[in-house]
Enzyme design. Structure first.
Site, short mmCIF file in Angstrom:
data_model
loop_
_atom_site.label_atom_id
_atom_site.label_comp_id
_atom_site.label_asym_id
_atom_site.label_seq_id
_atom_site.Cartn_x
_atom_site.Cartn_y
_atom_site.Cartn_z
N GLY A 195 -1.33 50.75 17.73
CA GLY A 195 -1.27 49.30 17.95
C GLY A 195 -2.61 48.63 17.76
O GLY A 195 -3.59 49.27 17.35
N GLN A 196 -2.67 47.34 18.09
CA GLN A 196 -3.89 46.56 17.84
C GLN A 196 -5.09 47.14 18.61
O GLN A 196 -6.17 47.32 18.05
CB GLN A 196 -3.69 45.10 18.24
CG GLN A 196 -4.81 44.20 17.75
CD GLN A 196 -4.89 42.86 18.48
OE1 GLN A 196 -4.17 42.62 19.47
NE2 GLN A 196 -5.75 41.97 18.00
N ASP A 236 2.15 57.74 19.47
CA ASP A 236 2.85 56.46 19.25
C ASP A 236 4.26 56.79 18.76
O ASP A 236 4.61 57.97 18.64
CB ASP A 236 2.09 55.59 18.22
CG ASP A 236 2.28 54.10 18.51
OD1 ASP A 236 3.42 53.71 18.84
OD2 ASP A 236 1.31 53.33 18.43
N TYR A 266 6.69 39.85 30.68
CA TYR A 266 5.48 40.64 30.42
C TYR A 266 4.47 40.45 31.56
O TYR A 266 3.93 41.42 32.11
CB TYR A 266 4.89 40.18 29.08
CG TYR A 266 3.50 40.68 28.74
CD1 TYR A 266 3.28 42.02 28.44
CD2 TYR A 266 2.43 39.79 28.65
CE1 TYR A 266 2.00 42.47 28.09
CE2 TYR A 266 1.16 40.23 28.30
CZ TYR A 266 0.95 41.57 28.02
OH TYR A 266 -0.31 42.00 27.67
N LYS A 320 3.01 43.06 34.34
CA LYS A 320 1.57 43.31 34.54
C LYS A 320 1.20 43.13 36.02
O LYS A 320 0.41 43.90 36.57
CB LYS A 320 0.73 42.39 33.65
CG LYS A 320 0.83 42.71 32.16
CD LYS A 320 0.31 44.10 31.84
CE LYS A 320 0.37 44.46 30.38
NZ LYS A 320 0.07 45.86 30.09
C1 AKB Z 1 -0.19 38.20 24.67
O1 AKB Z 1 -0.44 37.13 24.08
O2 AKB Z 1 0.91 38.48 25.14
C2 AKB Z 1 -1.31 39.20 24.84
C3 AKB Z 1 -1.97 39.04 26.15
C4 AKB Z 1 -2.78 37.84 26.44
O3 AKB Z 1 -1.86 39.90 26.99
N1 AKB Z 1 -2.27 39.06 23.78
#
Ligand code: AKB
Length: 331
Positions: free
Chosen positions: A19-20, A42, A150, A154
């Site tokens: 990944g990046q 991966d 997301y 986190k």
């Molecule tokens: C996203 O844009 O989802 C990620 C991040 C800020 O964690 N690059």
């Protein structure tokens, strides 16, 4: 950084290695510890991976048995767990994103605990912040009210990492990455991806249509700084790390309009247009910058790249690539 000759027993497994972040972090770790000490994993088929990028294993990190067998086979001592679904992609299939982000982290933490690994790195993100956070600069101890699945993963992940640290003594360390800008591998599925895509479109077409409004300021960082931050955090003495969650790390804060001006220094005819989509509301829920005083204090965090230096380095690396590919198309 020099190869650590005094650490021959360090064996590192990296998930999401293609990944990046993984692409650059694996290269940086191999410079420090030696190529064979860093096992890249991966979802990609191992047959397609060139020899110089091995050791590499195809691994779905949701498969705990496969993960565990790699840890045992190689005698892994540290894991950098980067595989995840990012903010924009996560909103397309929230439960799938939750499952991948959370179950994979729990698999890593369990295996690390059971096999008494030395250290684990897991990235958090500015996505943990939400509308109640100070919009201009988010403090380290802000109330977390993420608006995306997301971001929720986190926030929960930060809590799980603290739980394993406090209940099992696992040395797990974490940073809240801002949007990351790099030239090696594309960003994938995030809200901040425009800041990478804009360079490629500018060099290919001389223009870019941005999916965020011109005045949307977000925290950003050049990949060199992000990789260095990761290595510095992981090498910091354990006693110095007082933060229970993940560390805020700041570097840049800019809007699409400001980035466009920086690009025009290299391509004077570059034009940008705006057509905000769903990602705008995600960006609106994030702060423009972060207060990283705690990281500066605990492990001496210091960014190096400002907007001008970052833009120049991106052009230095990408311009030759596009010049060569244009020359090949024309011949
Ligand atoms: C996203 O844009 O989802 C990620 C991040 C800020 O964690 N690059």
């Amino acid at each position: 950084m020099e190869h650590h000759k005094n650490q021959p027993s360090t064996v590192i497994l990296v998930t999401g290695a293609r990944g990046q972040i993984g692409t650059e972090l694996v290269a940086a770790l191999r410079k420090v510890y030696g190529r064979k000490q860093v096992i890249a994993t991966d979802l990609h088929d191992a047959a397609a991976i060139p020899d110089q990028q091995r050791p590499y294993h195809q691994l779905n990190v949701l498969d705990k048995d496969d993960l565990e067998s790699l840890v045992v086979t190689y005698g892994v001592t540290q894991i950098y767990h980067l595989a995840a679904t990012l903010s924009a992609k996560g909103e397309e299939a929230p439960l799938k994103a939750w499952h991948l982000n959370m179950q994979s982290l729990l698999n890593i933490l369990e295996v690390a605990k059971d096999h008494k690994l030395d250290k684990v790195f897991w990235p958090s993100s500015i996505a943990v912040f939400g509308p109640s956070t100070a919009r201009k600069i988010s403090p380290q101890d802000a109330l977390l009210d993420p608006q995306t699945v997301y971001g929720i993963s986190k926030e929960a992940g930060e809590q799980w990492c603290a739980y394993y640290r406090e209940h099992y003594g696992l040395d797990v360390r974490s940073l809240r990455y801002p949007g990351l800008i790099s030239y090696s591998a594309p960003a994938g599925g995030g809200t901040t991806d425009y800041a990478v895509a804009i360079f490629h479109e500018a060099l290919q077409n001389g223009s870019y249509e941005c999916y965020l409004n011109p005045d949307t300021a977000l925290p950003m960082m050049y990949m060199d700084d992000a990789v260095r931050a990761t290595l510095e955090l992981m090498n910091a003495p354990k006693e110095a790390l007082k933060e229970r969650g993940a560390y805020n790390i700041g570097a840049l804060s800019f809007t699409p309009a400001e980035l466009a001006i920086a690009l025009k220094m290299h391509i004077p005819d570059f034009t940008i247009s705006y057509n905000a989509d769903k990602r705008q509301s995600i960006a609106n829920s994030w702060p423009a910058g972060v207060d990283d005083a705690v990281a500066r204090h605990d492990w001496n965090w210091q960014p190096e790249y400002d907007l001008t230096a970052m833009t120049k380095d991106m052009f230095d690396h990408l311009e030759p690539v596009y010049k060569n590919s244009n020359a090949a198309t024309m011949s």
